[in-house]
Design an enzyme around this catalytic site. Structure first.
Site, mmCIF file in Angstrom:
data_model
loop_
_atom_site.group_PDB
_atom_site.id
_atom_site.type_symbol
_atom_site.label_atom_id
_atom_site.label_comp_id
_atom_site.label_asym_id
_atom_site.label_seq_id
_atom_site.Cartn_x
_atom_site.Cartn_y
_atom_site.Cartn_z
ATOM 1 N N PHE A 1 0.808 -1.221 0.000
ATOM 2 C CA PHE A 1 0.000 0.000 0.000
ATOM 3 C C PHE A 1 0.838 1.266 0.000
ATOM 4 O O PHE A 1 0.363 2.334 -0.369
ATOM 5 C CB PHE A 1 -0.941 0.007 1.224
ATOM 6 C CG PHE A 1 -0.261 0.344 2.530
ATOM 7 C CD1 PHE A 1 -0.001 1.673 2.872
ATOM 8 C CD2 PHE A 1 0.151 -0.649 3.407
ATOM 9 C CE1 PHE A 1 0.642 1.986 4.063
ATOM 10 C CE2 PHE A 1 0.798 -0.341 4.591
ATOM 11 C CZ PHE A 1 1.046 0.987 4.913
ATOM 12 N N GLU B 1 -5.013 -3.597 -2.055
ATOM 13 C CA GLU B 1 -6.457 -3.312 -2.024
ATOM 14 C C GLU B 1 -6.756 -2.004 -1.296
ATOM 15 O O GLU B 1 -7.867 -1.498 -1.365
ATOM 16 C CB GLU B 1 -7.219 -4.486 -1.387
ATOM 17 C CG GLU B 1 -6.915 -4.750 0.080
ATOM 18 C CD GLU B 1 -5.663 -5.596 0.315
ATOM 19 O OE1 GLU B 1 -4.760 -5.612 -0.559
ATOM 20 O OE2 GLU B 1 -5.571 -6.221 1.387
ATOM 21 N N CYS C 1 9.503 1.495 3.410
ATOM 22 C CA CYS C 1 10.388 0.354 3.694
ATOM 23 C C CYS C 1 11.815 0.827 3.928
ATOM 24 O O CYS C 1 12.625 0.094 4.472
ATOM 25 C CB CYS C 1 10.368 -0.630 2.546
ATOM 26 S SG CYS C 1 11.010 0.085 1.046
ATOM 27 N N GLU D 1 9.104 -4.891 12.954
ATOM 28 C CA GLU D 1 8.820 -3.767 12.051
ATOM 29 C C GLU D 1 7.498 -3.150 12.500
ATOM 30 O O GLU D 1 6.468 -3.828 12.525
ATOM 31 C CB GLU D 1 8.707 -4.246 10.607
ATOM 32 C CG GLU D 1 8.416 -3.096 9.667
ATOM 33 C CD GLU D 1 8.242 -3.520 8.208
ATOM 34 O OE1 GLU D 1 7.604 -4.564 7.950
ATOM 35 O OE2 GLU D 1 8.727 -2.792 7.332
HETATM 36 P P1 NAD Z 1 1.359 -6.746 2.837
HETATM 37 O O1 NAD Z 1 2.380 -7.827 2.865
HETATM 38 O O2 NAD Z 1 0.249 -6.783 3.802
HETATM 39 O O3 NAD Z 1 0.663 -6.689 1.381
HETATM 40 C C1 NAD Z 1 1.437 -6.672 0.204
HETATM 41 C C2 NAD Z 1 0.610 -7.293 -0.911
HETATM 42 O O4 NAD Z 1 0.343 -8.657 -0.585
HETATM 43 C C3 NAD Z 1 -0.738 -6.600 -1.111
HETATM 44 O O5 NAD Z 1 -1.003 -6.538 -2.481
HETATM 45 C C4 NAD Z 1 -1.705 -7.530 -0.381
HETATM 46 O O6 NAD Z 1 -2.996 -7.527 -0.960
HETATM 47 C C5 NAD Z 1 -1.065 -8.885 -0.533
HETATM 48 N N1 NAD Z 1 -1.309 -9.769 0.618
HETATM 49 C C6 NAD Z 1 -1.514 -9.395 1.913
HETATM 50 N N2 NAD Z 1 -1.656 -10.478 2.685
HETATM 51 C C7 NAD Z 1 -1.543 -11.559 1.892
HETATM 52 C C8 NAD Z 1 -1.585 -12.959 2.112
HETATM 53 N N3 NAD Z 1 -1.775 -13.470 3.326
HETATM 54 N N4 NAD Z 1 -1.412 -13.777 1.053
HETATM 55 C C9 NAD Z 1 -1.196 -13.285 -0.177
HETATM 56 N N5 NAD Z 1 -1.151 -11.951 -0.455
HETATM 57 C C10 NAD Z 1 -1.317 -11.101 0.561
HETATM 58 O O7 NAD Z 1 2.159 -5.358 2.921
HETATM 59 P P2 NAD Z 1 1.555 -3.882 3.064
HETATM 60 O O8 NAD Z 1 1.003 -3.737 4.429
HETATM 61 O O9 NAD Z 1 0.689 -3.572 1.899
HETATM 62 O O10 NAD Z 1 2.891 -3.024 2.911
HETATM 63 C C11 NAD Z 1 3.769 -2.770 3.971
HETATM 64 C C12 NAD Z 1 4.905 -3.766 3.992
HETATM 65 O O11 NAD Z 1 5.593 -3.740 2.742
HETATM 66 C C13 NAD Z 1 5.957 -3.426 5.037
HETATM 67 O O12 NAD Z 1 6.386 -4.619 5.640
HETATM 68 C C14 NAD Z 1 7.077 -2.790 4.231
HETATM 69 O O13 NAD Z 1 8.353 -2.888 4.811
HETATM 70 C C15 NAD Z 1 6.993 -3.595 2.978
HETATM 71 N N6 NAD Z 1 7.621 -2.910 1.861
HETATM 72 C C16 NAD Z 1 8.839 -3.361 1.469
HETATM 73 C C17 NAD Z 1 9.494 -2.726 0.432
HETATM 74 C C18 NAD Z 1 10.852 -3.199 -0.015
HETATM 75 O O14 NAD Z 1 11.341 -2.710 -1.017
HETATM 76 N N7 NAD Z 1 11.486 -4.142 0.669
HETATM 77 C C19 NAD Z 1 8.896 -1.626 -0.217
HETATM 78 C C20 NAD Z 1 7.644 -1.199 0.221
HETATM 79 C C21 NAD Z 1 7.015 -1.850 1.272
#
Ligand code: NAD
Length: 507
Positions: free
Chosen positions: A159, A186, A291, A392
């Site tokens: 997100f 989403e 991140c 985190e």
């Molecule tokens: P998230 O893992 O909850 O969601 C990421 C994606 O995965 C979304 O599209 C979501 O719909 C999907 N998703 C969520 N739960 C799922 C599941 N159980 N099974 C399959 N798909 C699923 O992450 P978020 O809350 O949207 O974003 C924040 C996280 O992203 C933080 O941990 C942040 O550090 C990380 N992030 C990392 C980087 C990087 O470059 N390493 C960059 C941006 C964000």
């Protein structure tokens, strides 16, 4: 082309983009999309079921042969036009990001710029896809390599960067000749659809880029689809690991970027004012939902108290409010649920005995009382065994730890489970060099708090911040979205001797 998507409203049901058009798709599941600054539901989102996902993948698979065979220079021209269109619609895109994510408009615009840099890099794809050629590897025999696209590639994004993270992926994937299905978060679905419209306006053939909206059902359907050849994932580490394992089991190429806990080490010889300025921006910018946000400051030697005081002065001056207000430093968190999670992390830090010097829990923003706001929060004297240090948090919470020496600081950084970014502030070239070589992080800053690489380098961490071997964009990105083939060719004269055809070929 006028956009039907520019302003989500609460009656609007946001759908998918398949085969060059908006579609509601099949399935009845849907979910709310909020304006985090007001706490109100701004729209609802159609969640793709497995059949809708498969439809998008089939469309992308059908579009692949013609797009693969389109000369790379022509693919690049589409991206040149796309870049111009994104620039022309920058304010509108930034407003969409702020409306659904909450970050400041200036920050949203900056993230678009970083995404555009990947488009610029991808515009050079004819150069990047050049293979090797060796004449006369044997008598009359030449060898050369072809660099070919994979087929249908998938992007699953978080997100916190509604435009930038998708832009890390699809420009390079489609420049390489692949077709693409994007599954945005989403929580922030609209920006991806607007980018899809702009790609079509730029001349991208229908079906080359598609967007399916939804949650884990949608992700699982993408991972299970037999036509998918590669998956790029960015999000939290547990989901990154799941995506990595599942795709690997199926033999699908996968890069999965996970969470982070980035440290900034301050040596006693550092310019403290500079270090404090950089730390505050890196910790609280975008409400800590980056991140590459710095969530841990490590004060080395006797610099701890002076650093704490310099930080506290700045933290107390931070202004929190809606991202559309040009006078604020920090916007809301993404959802009420996430704010509650961060609140629980802060409570746990207090209970564990860390010293809470700035407490954002009680903040209320006048006129936006229902918004998902949380004030900047600052802990001193945290220890490495505390959850506020280990986990985190992904919110506006900075934790200060003390380390006796440079070696102890490096050991602390390296023993953390995450290794996305790490930074050092010092006037010593020797210490900086040593830090760069010894620290276990994928991106390292020297007097730079958020060392996000430019698009022509690659982005990605180590340890539980990256699953898989491949980092994102840059030349590693080109390699991820392609595979090579080596052709050995010979054009003998008609009737030439081929009597050794049963032997192992030796050139
Ligand atoms: P998230 O893992 O909850 O969601 C990421 C994606 O995965 C979304 O599209 C979501 O719909 C999907 N998703 C969520 N739960 C799922 C599941 N159980 N099974 C399959 N798909 C699923 O992450 P978020 O809350 O949207 O974003 C924040 C996280 O992203 C933080 O941990 C942040 O550090 C990380 N992030 C990392 C980087 C990087 O470059 N390493 C960059 C941006 C964000």
């Amino acid at each position: 082309m006028p956009s039907s998507l520019a302003k989500p409203d609460s009656d609007q049901c946001i759908g998918h983009w398949i085969n060059g058009a908006l579609t509601a798709g099949a399935g009845s599941a849907s979910g709310p999309v909020y304006n985090p600054a007001t706490g109100e539901q701004a729209a609802s989102l159609q969640y793709a079921d497995a059949a809708t996902v498969e439809q998008a993948v089939q469309v992308a698979a059908a579009a692949f042969p013609a797009w693969r065979d389109t000369p790379a220079v022509k693919r690049a021209r589409v991206l040149f036009r796309f870049k111009a269109l994104v620039e022309a619609h920058r304010a509108e895109l930034a407003a969409l990001i702020t409306a659904e994510h909450g970050k400041l408009l200036s920050d949203a615009d900056g993230s678009l710029q970083r995404g555009l840099e990947v488009v610029e890099f991808a515009c050079g794809i004819p150069q990047l896809l050049k293979g090797d050629f060796s004449a006369n590897v044997g008598e009359g025999v030449d060898s050369y390599s072809l660099i070919e696209p994979l087929g249908v590639c998938v992007g699953i994004t978080p997100f916190n960067f509604p435009a930038m993270v998708p832009l890390w992926m699809f420009p390079l994937a489609i420049a390489c000749g692949n077709t693409f299905v994007l599954k945005p978060s989403e929580k922030v679905p609209s920006c991806a659809l607007r980018l899809a419209e702009l790609l079509t306006e730029a001349g991208l053939p229908d079906g080359v880029f598609n967007v399916v909206q939804g949650d884990q059902v949608c992700v699982q359907a993408l991972l299970d689809s037999p036509q998918v050849r590669a998956v790029s994932f960015v999000g939290s580490s547990p989901v990154a690991e799941h995506v990595y394992r599942h795709a690997s089991d199926r033999g699908i190429r996968v890069q999965a970027l996970g969470g982070a806990k980035n440290h900034l080490v301050v040596l006693p010889d550092a310019d403290l004012e500079q270090a404090a300025d950089a730390l505050v921006g890196a910790a609280y910018g975008s409400a800590g939902e980056r991140c590459m946000a710095v969530s841990v400051a490590v004060a080395v030697g006797d610099v701890g108290d002076a650093l704490r005081d310099a930080l506290l002065d700045r933290i107390c001056a931070l202004r929190v409010g809606p991202g559309t207000d040009g006078a604020v430093d920090m916007g809301p968190l993404i959802t009420a649920a996430h704010r509650n999670r961060v609140l629980a992390c802060i409570d746990a830090g207090v209970q564990a005995g860390a010293e809470l010097l700035a407490d954002g829990r009680k903040l209320s923003v006048p006129g936006h009382e229902q918004g998902f706001f949380l004030g900047p929060t600052f802990f001193d004297h945290a220890r490495a065994d505390m959850a506020i240090y280990r986990d985190e948090i992904f919110g506006p919470v900075l934790t200060l730890l003390r380390a006796e020496s440079f070696d102890a600081a490096v050991a602390l950084v390296n023993s953390h489970e995450f290794g996305n970014g790490a930074a050092i502030f010092t006037r010593s070239g020797q210490a900086a060099r040593e830090f760069g070589q010894r620290v276990e992080a994928g991106m390292v800053g020297v007097n730079v708090a958020i060392p996000v690489p430019m698009a022509f380098y690659s982005f990605g961490g180590r340890k539980r911040s990256l699953f898989g071997d491949s980092r994102i964009h840059g030349e590693e990105g080109v390699r991820f979205y392609t595979r090579s083939k080596t052709i050995t060719s010979r054009w003998p004269d008609e009737g030439a001797d081929a009597s050794n055809a049963f032997d192992m070929p030796v050139l």
